[in-house]
Design a protein around this motif. Structure first.
Motif, PDB file in Angstrom:
ATOM      1  N   ASN A  98      47.050  60.963  72.805  1.00 45.44           N
ATOM      2  CA  ASN A  98      47.530  61.621  74.021  1.00 45.44           C
ATOM      3  C   ASN A  98      47.491  60.670  75.216  1.00 45.44           C
ATOM      4  OD1 ASN A  98      48.113  64.757  73.944  1.00 45.44           O
ATOM      5  ND2 ASN A  98      46.638  64.299  72.356  1.00 45.44           N
ATOM      6  N   LEU A  99      46.436  59.886  75.322  1.00 46.48           N
ATOM      7  CA  LEU A  99      46.328  58.944  76.440  1.00 46.48           C
ATOM      8  C   LEU A  99      47.290  57.770  76.297  1.00 46.48           C
ATOM      9  CD1 LEU A  99      42.479  58.951  77.060  1.00 46.48           C
ATOM     10  CD2 LEU A  99      44.271  59.873  78.544  1.00 46.48           C
ATOM     11  N   ALA A 100      47.733  57.480  75.085  1.00 50.26           N
ATOM     12  CA  ALA A 100      48.711  56.412  74.883  1.00 50.26           C
ATOM     13  C   ALA A 100      50.048  56.765  75.532  1.00 50.26           C
ATOM     14  CB  ALA A 100      48.894  56.138  73.392  1.00 50.26           C
ATOM     15  N   GLU A 101      50.275  58.052  75.751  1.00 53.93           N
ATOM     16  CA  GLU A 101      51.510  58.499  76.387  1.00 53.93           C
ATOM     17  C   GLU A 101      51.429  58.444  77.907  1.00 53.93           C
ATOM     18  OE1 GLU A 101      52.846  62.236  74.798  1.00 53.93           O
ATOM     19  OE2 GLU A 101      52.333  61.635  72.764  1.00 53.93           O
ATOM     20  N   GLY A 102      50.228  58.300  78.457  1.00 54.34           N
ATOM     21  CA  GLY A 102      50.065  58.205  79.902  1.00 54.34           C
ATOM     22  C   GLY A 102      48.710  58.726  80.345  1.00 54.34           C
ATOM     23  N   GLU A 103      48.395  58.468  81.602  1.00 52.98           N
ATOM     24  CA  GLU A 103      47.114  58.913  82.154  1.00 52.98           C
ATOM     25  C   GLU A 103      47.049  60.439  82.172  1.00 52.98           C
ATOM     26  OE1 GLU A 103      46.894  57.138  86.025  1.00 52.98           O
ATOM     27  OE2 GLU A 103      46.582  55.139  85.217  1.00 52.98           O
ATOM     28  N   LEU A 104      45.863  60.957  81.821  1.00 49.15           N
ATOM     29  CA  LEU A 104      45.671  62.404  81.768  1.00 49.15           C
ATOM     30  C   LEU A 104      44.293  62.771  82.295  1.00 49.15           C
ATOM     31  CD1 LEU A 104      47.068  63.123  78.189  1.00 49.15           C
ATOM     32  CD2 LEU A 104      48.177  63.704  80.352  1.00 49.15           C
ATOM     33  N   ASP A 119      43.584  48.361  76.545  1.00 48.82           N
ATOM     34  CA  ASP A 119      44.194  47.541  75.494  1.00 48.82           C
ATOM     35  C   ASP A 119      43.393  47.629  74.201  1.00 48.82           C
ATOM     36  OD1 ASP A 119      46.257  46.738  77.149  1.00 48.82           O
ATOM     37  OD2 ASP A 119      45.302  44.837  77.710  1.00 48.82           O
ATOM     38  N   LEU A 120      42.070  47.654  74.337  1.00 50.63           N
ATOM     39  CA  LEU A 120      41.211  47.810  73.158  1.00 50.63           C
ATOM     40  C   LEU A 120      41.475  49.158  72.485  1.00 50.63           C
ATOM     41  CD1 LEU A 120      38.919  46.632  71.431  1.00 50.63           C
ATOM     42  CD2 LEU A 120      37.302  47.720  73.008  1.00 50.63           C
ATOM     43  N   GLY A 121      41.687  50.203  73.287  1.00 52.72           N
ATOM     44  CA  GLY A 121      42.002  51.520  72.747  1.00 52.72           C
ATOM     45  C   GLY A 121      43.320  51.530  71.996  1.00 52.72           C
ATOM     46  N   PHE A 122      44.335  50.829  72.562  1.00 57.19           N
ATOM     47  CA  PHE A 122      45.621  50.715  71.864  1.00 57.19           C
ATOM     48  C   PHE A 122      45.450  49.993  70.535  1.00 57.19           C
ATOM     49  CE2 PHE A 122      48.112  51.591  75.795  1.00 57.19           C
ATOM     50  CZ  PHE A 122      48.994  52.507  75.244  1.00 57.19           C
ATOM     51  N   SER A 123      44.658  48.926  70.527  1.00 55.49           N
ATOM     52  CA  SER A 123      44.420  48.181  69.287  1.00 55.49           C
ATOM     53  C   SER A 123      43.750  49.052  68.236  1.00 55.49           C
ATOM     54  CB  SER A 123      43.541  46.954  69.564  1.00 55.49           C
ATOM     55  OG  SER A 123      44.214  46.041  70.380  1.00 55.49           O
ATOM     56  N   GLU A 150      39.310  54.371  80.017  1.00 57.94           N
ATOM     57  CA  GLU A 150      38.632  54.113  81.285  1.00 57.94           C
ATOM     58  C   GLU A 150      39.029  55.151  82.323  1.00 57.94           C
ATOM     59  OE1 GLU A 150      39.815  50.205  82.449  1.00 57.94           O
ATOM     60  OE2 GLU A 150      41.918  50.773  82.732  1.00 57.94           O
ATOM     61  N   LYS A 151      38.127  55.374  83.272  1.00 63.35           N
ATOM     62  CA  LYS A 151      38.415  56.274  84.386  1.00 63.35           C
ATOM     63  C   LYS A 151      39.395  55.580  85.317  1.00 63.35           C
ATOM     64  CE  LYS A 151      33.931  58.494  84.372  1.00 63.35           C
ATOM     65  NZ  LYS A 151      32.579  58.055  84.536  1.00 63.35           N
ATOM     66  N   ARG A 152      40.383  56.335  85.776  1.00 63.40           N
ATOM     67  CA  ARG A 152      41.375  55.784  86.685  1.00 63.40           C
ATOM     68  C   ARG A 152      41.309  56.413  88.075  1.00 63.40           C
ATOM     69  NH1 ARG A 152      43.619  51.192  85.468  1.00 63.40           N
ATOM     70  NH2 ARG A 152      45.533  51.841  86.460  1.00 63.40           N
TER      71      ARG A 152
END
Length: 92
Positions: free
Chosen positions: A11-17, A62-66, A47-49
């Protein structure tokens, strides 16, 4: 990594939530989601934004995407194997 953690990363890969949005999109109880978010944040996958009132906005790193990609490759192979096995039994 379990399926619920992968669901949050996806879900977060699609954008900040926000936490509230993640709760709505994943169907997870807020208490459980907060535990998952803390785990993922500790590992550096998210990470918190920003903060909006009492709600926190998160994004994937980036680590989360990997990590998500690593599990995607595994899951894709598993789904292919499952499809072969199930369809050979149920003729789909």
């Amino acid at each position: 990594m379990n399926i619920e953690q992968l669901t949050v990363l996806t879900n977060l890969a699609e954008g900040e939530l926000s936490v509230n949005e993640l709760t709505e999109y994943t169907g997870l109880a807020k208490r459980k989601l907060i535990k998952i978010v803390k785990y993922l944040e500790m590992r550096g996958y998210i990470e918190k934004r920003a903060f909006i009132g009492k709600d926190v906005i998160f994004s994937i790193t980036d680590l989360g995407f990997s990590e998500l990609y690593k599990h995607y490759i595994y899951m894709r192979k598993l789904i292919d194997d499952m499809e072969f096995t199930v369809c050979s039994k149920f003729d789909c």
